[in-house]
Design a protein around this motif. Structure first.
Motif, PDB file in Angstrom:
ATOM      1  N   ASN A  68       4.335 -16.549  -2.992  1.00  0.00           N
ATOM      2  CA  ASN A  68       2.157 -15.915  -2.337  1.00  0.00           C
ATOM      3  C   ASN A  68       1.632 -16.632  -1.568  1.00  0.00           C
ATOM      4  OD1 ASN A  68       1.440 -17.866  -4.363  1.00  0.00           O
ATOM      5  ND2 ASN A  68       1.549 -15.701  -5.458  1.00  0.00           N
ATOM      6  N   THR A 180       4.973 -15.138   6.908  1.00  0.00           N
ATOM      7  CA  THR A 180       5.391 -14.789   5.922  1.00  0.00           C
ATOM      8  C   THR A 180       5.409 -14.965   4.881  1.00  0.00           C
ATOM      9  OG1 THR A 180       5.831 -13.988   8.702  1.00  0.00           O
ATOM     10  CG2 THR A 180       7.594 -13.353   5.838  1.00  0.00           C
ATOM     11  N   ASN A 191       8.584  -9.951   2.422  1.00  0.00           N
ATOM     12  CA  ASN A 191       8.010  -7.998   2.031  1.00  0.00           C
ATOM     13  C   ASN A 191       7.139  -8.658   2.247  1.00  0.00           C
ATOM     14  OD1 ASN A 191       7.167  -9.781  -0.019  1.00  0.00           O
ATOM     15  ND2 ASN A 191       8.576  -9.002  -1.400  1.00  0.00           N
ATOM     16  N   ALA A 192       6.056  -9.445   3.140  1.00  0.00           N
ATOM     17  CA  ALA A 192       4.405  -9.708   3.100  1.00  0.00           C
ATOM     18  C   ALA A 192       4.339 -10.538   4.352  1.00  0.00           C
ATOM     19  CB  ALA A 192       3.680 -10.057   2.093  1.00  0.00           C
ATOM     20  N   THR A 193       3.727 -10.366   5.249  1.00  0.00           N
ATOM     21  CA  THR A 193       2.585 -11.335   6.416  1.00  0.00           C
ATOM     22  C   THR A 193       1.183 -10.516   6.129  1.00  0.00           C
ATOM     23  OG1 THR A 193       3.297  -8.815   7.846  1.00  0.00           O
ATOM     24  CG2 THR A 193       4.935 -10.806   7.722  1.00  0.00           C
ATOM     25  N   THR A 246       0.805  -7.466   7.226  1.00  0.00           N
ATOM     26  CA  THR A 246       0.762  -6.659   6.246  1.00  0.00           C
ATOM     27  C   THR A 246      -1.276  -7.074   6.264  1.00  0.00           C
ATOM     28  OG1 THR A 246       2.220  -7.238   4.912  1.00  0.00           O
ATOM     29  CG2 THR A 246       0.641  -6.068   3.484  1.00  0.00           C
ATOM     30  N   TRP A 247      -1.656  -7.991   6.064  1.00  0.00           N
ATOM     31  CA  TRP A 247      -2.919  -8.367   5.526  1.00  0.00           C
ATOM     32  C   TRP A 247      -3.573  -8.553   6.920  1.00  0.00           C
ATOM     33  CZ3 TRP A 247      -4.012  -5.912   1.563  1.00  0.00           C
ATOM     34  CH2 TRP A 247      -3.246  -6.027   0.394  1.00  0.00           C
ATOM     35  N   ASP A 341       0.167 -11.959  -1.856  1.00  0.00           N
ATOM     36  CA  ASP A 341       1.285 -11.745  -1.723  1.00  0.00           C
ATOM     37  C   ASP A 341       1.546 -10.335  -0.960  1.00  0.00           C
ATOM     38  OD1 ASP A 341       0.391  -9.628  -3.553  1.00  0.00           O
ATOM     39  OD2 ASP A 341       0.608 -10.901  -5.370  1.00  0.00           O
ATOM     40  N   SER A 342       2.471  -9.343  -1.731  1.00  0.00           N
ATOM     41  CA  SER A 342       2.884  -8.263  -1.623  1.00  0.00           C
ATOM     42  C   SER A 342       2.127  -7.468  -1.378  1.00  0.00           C
ATOM     43  CB  SER A 342       4.695  -8.512  -1.466  1.00  0.00           C
ATOM     44  OG  SER A 342       4.862  -7.940  -2.017  1.00  0.00           O
ATOM     45  N   ASP A 343       1.771  -7.439  -2.287  1.00  0.00           N
ATOM     46  CA  ASP A 343       1.366  -5.854  -2.852  1.00  0.00           C
ATOM     47  C   ASP A 343      -1.179  -6.367  -2.793  1.00  0.00           C
ATOM     48  OD1 ASP A 343       3.527  -5.138  -3.307  1.00  0.00           O
ATOM     49  OD2 ASP A 343       3.612  -6.266  -5.371  1.00  0.00           O
ATOM     50  N   LYS A 364      -2.962  -2.275  -1.429  1.00  0.00           N
ATOM     51  CA  LYS A 364      -2.773  -2.104   0.085  1.00  0.00           C
ATOM     52  C   LYS A 364      -2.806  -0.428   0.037  1.00  0.00           C
ATOM     53  CE  LYS A 364       2.140  -3.987   0.017  1.00  0.00           C
ATOM     54  NZ  LYS A 364       2.847  -4.115   0.844  1.00  0.00           N
TER      55      LYS A 364
END
Length: 364
Positions: A68, A180, A191-193, A246-247, A341-343, A364
């Motif tokens: 993260n 990333t 899995n997250a950007t 992602t964000w 983080d990814s979520d 998300k």
């Protein structure tokens, strides 16, 4: 918590109106031919392009090996340690150590009352180097300019020469960061950007261009005003349009939505807000009002966070209604911590004593 801060030396190329630095945590990413392999668990960093109104290369430091991303946000701080600036800095160091933050964001008005006079101005040392001494704050500070910075020698803050005085300093009129987060050594584990766009709001404010005030500001290095504004808006739109992150976060100095002393700036509501909403920016983070706020209105999907409590505060809050979407407002000193983080993205405000005042989690 182990806080691994390994110096990385990316190249910043020159081309249009801002710059971009792309970072991959615990994985590999090659954006252009020009990349620097660091060799720490496959971490790579490269800067594919930069745009106009910037200076030359920089040496930001980014922490590696993380699933993260955590960073602190503080604004309106540079008062040579006065008005509790030192106390806020101490708590930033404490919280930064607990969270393992990778960098710090400054939302502008970095040096009061009139920016820096030149690259040798001792105010830089007294207000920055001598104040933010905690080990967790020995990392890159990504800064935008505020209106008080424009009252001094703006080019001094943008200069590479000042970085030789403190390597942590990175300031441009506008630039972009790309992160990333990965949980393994292979590209498939990423899995997250997060894309962060740093935007220069001061040229947009009409009152600074009135006959009474224009001479108080240093507009050296800018295009003619209308051209400058359009250039910045076009490049932000282009950056957001091509972003698949992602964000998405945009950072500026002035408020778009605020119940602080300055309130909403109509110029930014008209010109900047539609772009943020069109491209579904998750958060706009600013300073200027010397307080801490979170606003989420029913008529907008953008979260507005004010983190302008780095030193002098207590200018008062306006009375506000439910329609203004105020989730939190504190007329006092403090700072913001962000973890991605990814979520989810979490936003937490801390006061001058290091107490958590408010927390908000955006999923998300």
């Amino acid at each position: 918590m182990v806080n691994d801060r390994t110096p990385l030396l990316p190249q910043v190329q020159q081309s249009g109106a801002s710059s971009r630095i792309s970072t991959v945590f615990n994985g590999k990413r090659i954006l252009l031919v020009v990349c620097v392999s660091i060799g720490i668990l496959g971490l790579w960093i490269c800067s594919p392009r930069s745009m106009a109104n910037t200076t030359t290369s920089s040496k930001p430091t980014i922490a590696a090996n993380r699933e993260n991303l955590s960073f602190l946000v503080v604004g309106d701080w540079g008062r040579e340690g006065l008005y509790n600036q030192t106390l806020v800095a101490q708590q930033m160091g404490k919280i930064g150590g607990e969270l393992g933050t990778q960098f710090v964001v400054s939302t502008g008005d970095n040096f009061y009352n009139s920016g820096l006079s030149n690259v040798s101005d001792p105010t830089f040392t007294y207000s920055f180097t001598d104040v933010y001494t905690a080990s967790s704050l020995q990392t890159t500070w990504y800064a935008v300019l505020g209106n008080h910075d424009y009252k001094g020698n703006v080019l001094a803050q943008l200069s590479d020469d000042i970085v030789t005085r403190d390597w942590r300093w990175f300031c441009r009129r506008s630039f972009q960061l790309n992160f990333t987060m990965c949980n393994g050594s292979s590209a498939g584990s990423c899995n997250a950007t997060l894309d962060m766009f740093f935007f220069d709001t001061t040229p947009f404010i009409d009152e600074y261009w009135t006959p009474e005030k224009i001479s108080k500001f240093n507009w050296t290095g800018l295009a003619p005003r209308e051209e400058q504004l359009q250039l910045q808006l076009d490049e932000l739109r282009e950056g957001l349009n091509t972003s698949s992150a992602t964000w998405k976060i945009v950072v500026g100095h002035h408020t778009i939505r605020s119940v602080g002393n300055h309130g909403d700036y109509a110029e930014l509501v008209e010109k900047l807000l539609p772009i943020l909403e069109e491209f579904k920016v998750n958060a706009y983070i600013n300073g200027h009002d010397h307080n801490l706020q979170h606003i989420l209105r029913q008529d907008s999907t953008v979260n507005f966070f004010t983190s302008g409590g780095g030193s002098k505060s207590y200018a008062g809050l306006q009375a506000y209604t439910e329609e203004q979407g105020v989730r939190f407002a504190r007329d006092g000193q403090g700072f913001l911590a962000v973890t991605v983080d990814s979520d989810s993205m979490s936003f937490s405000f801390y006061d001058v004593f290091g107490d958590e005042l408010y927390s908000f989690v955006l999923g998300k």
